[in-house]
Design a protein around this motif. Structure first.
Motif, PDB file in Angstrom:
ATOM      1  N   SER A 138       1.707   0.943  -2.306  1.00 61.12           N
ATOM      2  CA  SER A 138       2.681   0.701  -1.235  1.00 61.12           C
ATOM      3  C   SER A 138       3.253   2.041  -0.795  1.00 61.12           C
ATOM      4  O   SER A 138       3.732   2.817  -1.621  1.00 61.12           O
ATOM      5  CB  SER A 138       3.801  -0.218  -1.740  1.00 61.12           C
ATOM      6  OG  SER A 138       4.811  -0.308  -0.757  1.00 61.12           O
ATOM      7  N   THR A 168       2.356   4.909  10.511  1.00 54.80           N
ATOM      8  CA  THR A 168       2.558   3.748   9.624  1.00 54.80           C
ATOM      9  C   THR A 168       1.658   2.594  10.043  1.00 54.80           C
ATOM     10  O   THR A 168       0.977   1.973   9.212  1.00 54.80           O
ATOM     11  CB  THR A 168       4.042   3.295   9.698  1.00 54.80           C
ATOM     12  OG1 THR A 168       4.871   4.384   9.292  1.00 54.80           O
ATOM     13  CG2 THR A 168       4.300   2.078   8.820  1.00 54.80           C
ATOM     14  N   ARG A 169       1.645   2.318  11.329  1.00 54.50           N
ATOM     15  CA  ARG A 169       0.862   1.175  11.817  1.00 54.50           C
ATOM     16  C   ARG A 169      -0.636   1.454  11.689  1.00 54.50           C
ATOM     17  O   ARG A 169      -1.411   0.596  11.271  1.00 54.50           O
ATOM     18  CB  ARG A 169       1.247   0.868  13.268  1.00 54.50           C
ATOM     19  CG  ARG A 169       2.725   0.502  13.395  1.00 54.50           C
ATOM     20  CD  ARG A 169       3.096   0.141  14.811  1.00 54.50           C
ATOM     21  NE  ARG A 169       2.558  -1.158  15.166  1.00 54.50           N
ATOM     22  CZ  ARG A 169       2.295  -1.560  16.402  1.00 54.50           C
ATOM     23  NH1 ARG A 169       2.515  -0.744  17.409  1.00 54.50           N
ATOM     24  NH2 ARG A 169       1.830  -2.759  16.624  1.00 54.50           N
ATOM     25  N   GLY A 172      -1.573   1.460   8.011  1.00 52.23           N
ATOM     26  CA  GLY A 172      -1.414   0.084   7.495  1.00 52.23           C
ATOM     27  C   GLY A 172      -2.611  -0.773   7.847  1.00 52.23           C
ATOM     28  O   GLY A 172      -3.112  -1.558   7.025  1.00 52.23           O
ATOM     29  N   ALA A 176      -5.454  -1.872   5.003  1.00 50.68           N
ATOM     30  CA  ALA A 176      -5.135  -3.261   4.624  1.00 50.68           C
ATOM     31  C   ALA A 176      -6.268  -3.899   3.819  1.00 50.68           C
ATOM     32  O   ALA A 176      -5.998  -4.566   2.805  1.00 50.68           O
ATOM     33  CB  ALA A 176      -4.815  -4.080   5.870  1.00 50.68           C
ATOM     34  N   ASN A 179      -5.971  -3.359   0.206  1.00 49.22           N
ATOM     35  CA  ASN A 179      -4.733  -3.813  -0.434  1.00 49.22           C
ATOM     36  C   ASN A 179      -3.683  -2.703  -0.579  1.00 49.22           C
ATOM     37  O   ASN A 179      -2.862  -2.725  -1.487  1.00 49.22           O
ATOM     38  CB  ASN A 179      -5.032  -4.440  -1.812  1.00 49.22           C
ATOM     39  CG  ASN A 179      -3.877  -5.290  -2.296  1.00 49.22           C
ATOM     40  OD1 ASN A 179      -3.204  -5.950  -1.508  1.00 49.22           O
ATOM     41  ND2 ASN A 179      -3.632  -5.259  -3.599  1.00 49.22           N
ATOM     42  N   ARG A 181      -0.525  -1.188   1.307  1.00 48.49           N
ATOM     43  CA  ARG A 181       0.410  -1.521   2.395  1.00 48.49           C
ATOM     44  C   ARG A 181       1.158  -0.264   2.832  1.00 48.49           C
ATOM     45  O   ARG A 181       1.550   0.550   1.997  1.00 48.49           O
ATOM     46  CB  ARG A 181       1.417  -2.570   1.922  1.00 48.49           C
ATOM     47  CG  ARG A 181       0.777  -3.899   1.545  1.00 48.49           C
ATOM     48  CD  ARG A 181       1.784  -4.920   1.068  1.00 48.49           C
ATOM     49  NE  ARG A 181       2.460  -4.524  -0.152  1.00 48.49           N
ATOM     50  CZ  ARG A 181       3.727  -4.172  -0.243  1.00 48.49           C
ATOM     51  NH1 ARG A 181       4.493  -4.144   0.839  1.00 48.49           N
ATOM     52  NH2 ARG A 181       4.260  -3.840  -1.397  1.00 48.49           N
ATOM     53  N   ASN A 183       4.368   0.699   5.274  1.00 48.28           N
ATOM     54  CA  ASN A 183       5.473   0.196   6.079  1.00 48.28           C
ATOM     55  C   ASN A 183       6.483   1.304   6.348  1.00 48.28           C
ATOM     56  O   ASN A 183       6.431   2.370   5.736  1.00 48.28           O
ATOM     57  CB  ASN A 183       6.165  -0.963   5.348  1.00 48.28           C
ATOM     58  CG  ASN A 183       5.278  -2.191   5.284  1.00 48.28           C
ATOM     59  OD1 ASN A 183       4.978  -2.807   6.312  1.00 48.28           O
ATOM     60  ND2 ASN A 183       4.830  -2.550   4.082  1.00 48.28           N
ATOM     61  N   PRO A 240       4.182  -8.695  -0.595  1.00 45.17           N
ATOM     62  CA  PRO A 240       2.737  -8.458  -0.615  1.00 45.17           C
ATOM     63  C   PRO A 240       2.046  -8.628   0.733  1.00 45.17           C
ATOM     64  O   PRO A 240       0.941  -8.132   0.922  1.00 45.17           O
ATOM     65  CB  PRO A 240       2.224  -9.501  -1.616  1.00 45.17           C
ATOM     66  CG  PRO A 240       3.242 -10.580  -1.618  1.00 45.17           C
ATOM     67  CD  PRO A 240       4.551  -9.908  -1.341  1.00 45.17           C
ATOM     68  N   PHE A 241       2.712  -9.344   1.681  1.00 40.30           N
ATOM     69  CA  PHE A 241       2.065  -9.596   2.971  1.00 40.30           C
ATOM     70  C   PHE A 241       2.782  -8.865   4.108  1.00 40.30           C
ATOM     71  O   PHE A 241       2.539  -9.125   5.271  1.00 40.30           O
ATOM     72  CB  PHE A 241       2.005 -11.109   3.226  1.00 40.30           C
ATOM     73  CG  PHE A 241       0.885 -11.531   4.146  1.00 40.30           C
ATOM     74  CD1 PHE A 241      -0.411 -11.070   3.967  1.00 40.30           C
ATOM     75  CD2 PHE A 241       1.128 -12.405   5.201  1.00 40.30           C
ATOM     76  CE1 PHE A 241      -1.442 -11.464   4.811  1.00 40.30           C
ATOM     77  CE2 PHE A 241       0.100 -12.808   6.057  1.00 40.30           C
ATOM     78  CZ  PHE A 241      -1.181 -12.335   5.861  1.00 40.30           C
ATOM     79  N   ASN A 243       2.991  -5.585   5.997  1.00 40.19           N
ATOM     80  CA  ASN A 243       2.172  -4.382   6.183  1.00 40.19           C
ATOM     81  C   ASN A 243       2.226  -3.938   7.643  1.00 40.19           C
ATOM     82  O   ASN A 243       2.322  -4.770   8.545  1.00 40.19           O
ATOM     83  CB  ASN A 243       0.712  -4.685   5.796  1.00 40.19           C
ATOM     84  CG  ASN A 243      -0.170  -3.460   5.939  1.00 40.19           C
ATOM     85  OD1 ASN A 243       0.252  -2.343   5.639  1.00 40.19           O
ATOM     86  ND2 ASN A 243      -1.383  -3.659   6.417  1.00 40.19           N
ATOM     87  N   SER A 245       4.503  -2.653   9.232  1.00 40.83           N
ATOM     88  CA  SER A 245       5.747  -3.124   9.841  1.00 40.83           C
ATOM     89  C   SER A 245       6.853  -2.093   9.686  1.00 40.83           C
ATOM     90  O   SER A 245       6.722  -1.146   8.922  1.00 40.83           O
ATOM     91  CB  SER A 245       6.220  -4.412   9.148  1.00 40.83           C
ATOM     92  OG  SER A 245       5.443  -5.496   9.536  1.00 40.83           O
TER      93      SER A 245
END
Ligand code: NDP
Length: 259
Positions: A138, A168-169, A172, A176, A179, A181, A183, A240-241, A243, A245
């Protein structure tokens, strides 16, 4: 408590302000924390304070300049040597560079991007190979509400912070499937040395402070700990979901319509 138990986290610019609050919160939640900071003595002091206040806390200060890729890579290597693979990276180090676009020096432009955008990229590329290999990780980038709204006179800081959201985007999405992430957090005004320096640079510092407190709907500015709590959440397995963001922490100021 223990929401980050077993994790190794590296936080840049963790000697003071928001980064120090994040390091403290991570340690309190059971993470082993590396404070990667330009000013080795402030990082040492914060790491020492974490060790004193929290029994069993693991905190290590590593002098690091985020503008230099090799320095960040060395910090990650030291984190791995002492604590093990880095599970969480917080790219927090940042500086204010506020200038008039046409009279700004090239040096100001480069200084801003070197810390505020290259620094974030240097952090990401130092940890991503390991995270991708382990298929877990992360990354939390500290952006700013300047990434969405322009305040006149603050150039080129918002340009770099827009870049942090783009990075970041993009990362991400890119990672993805592995796995990992990525943010961001966009703080509004948070009371740190950075904010005090800005107030003190104004012709009437007290009036500037009062104006800052008057603007947000909640009529106050944020505390570093309020950013740290969100960083804990994004770093933890509770998100966990989430990402690619960005979570804004500004008491609602960005949503407020100004006449
Ligand atoms: P501070 O200035 O209080 O702390 C920033 C830390 O980053 C300092 O410890 C500083 O070290 C360190 N740092 C600066 N340059 C480097 C570098 N090249 N390598 C490693 N560390 C470095 O700032 P804040 O805590 O207020 O800000 C933290 C982040 O939050 C920044 O990215 C900022 O842009 C962002 N932010 C802050 C807001 C606020 O209102 N405070 C609002 C929105 C975003 P040193 O002391 O040695 O210079």
């Amino acid at each position: 408590m223990n929401r980050l138990a077993g994790k190794v986290a590296l936080v840049t610019g963790a000697g003071r302000g928001i980064g120090a609050a994040i390091a403290r919160a991570f340690a309190a939640e059971g993470a082993a924390v590396v404070l990667a900071e330009l000013d080795g003595s402030s990082a040492e002091a914060t790491a020492h304070e974490i060790g004193k206040q929290q029994a069993g806390a693991r905190a290590l200060a590593v002098p690091t300049d985020v503008t230099r890729a090799a320095s960040v890579q060395a910090a990650v290597a030291e984190a791995e040597r002492v604590f093990g693979p880095v599970d969480v990276l917080v790219n927090n180090a940042g500086i204010n560079v506020f200038a008039d676009p046409l009279t700004m020096t090239d040096d100001d432009w480069r200084r801003c991007f070197a810390v505020d955008l290259d620094g974030v990229w240097n952090g990401c590329r130092a940890v991503l190979p390991g995270m991708v290999e382990r298929r877990a990780g992360s990354i939390v980038n500290i952006a700013s509400t300047h990434a969405f709204q322009i305040i006149p006179g603050c150039f080129p800081y918002p340009v770099a912070k827009h870049g942090v959201i783009g990075l970041t985007r993009a990362l991400g999405i890119e990672y993805a499937p592995k796995n990992v992430r990525v943010n961001a957090i966009a703080p509004g005004y948070i009371e740190t040395q950075l904010t005090h320096d800005w107030w003190n640079a104004q012709p009437d510092p007290e009036a500037a402070r009062r104006a800052t407190l008057e603007l947000p709907p909640m009529k106050r500015i944020g505390r570093p700990e309020e950013v740290a709590m969100t960083a804990v959440f994004l770093a933890s397995d509770e998100a966990p979901f989430i990402n690619a963001s960005c979570i804004t922490i500004d008491g609602g100021r960005c949503a407020l319509h100004h006449e």
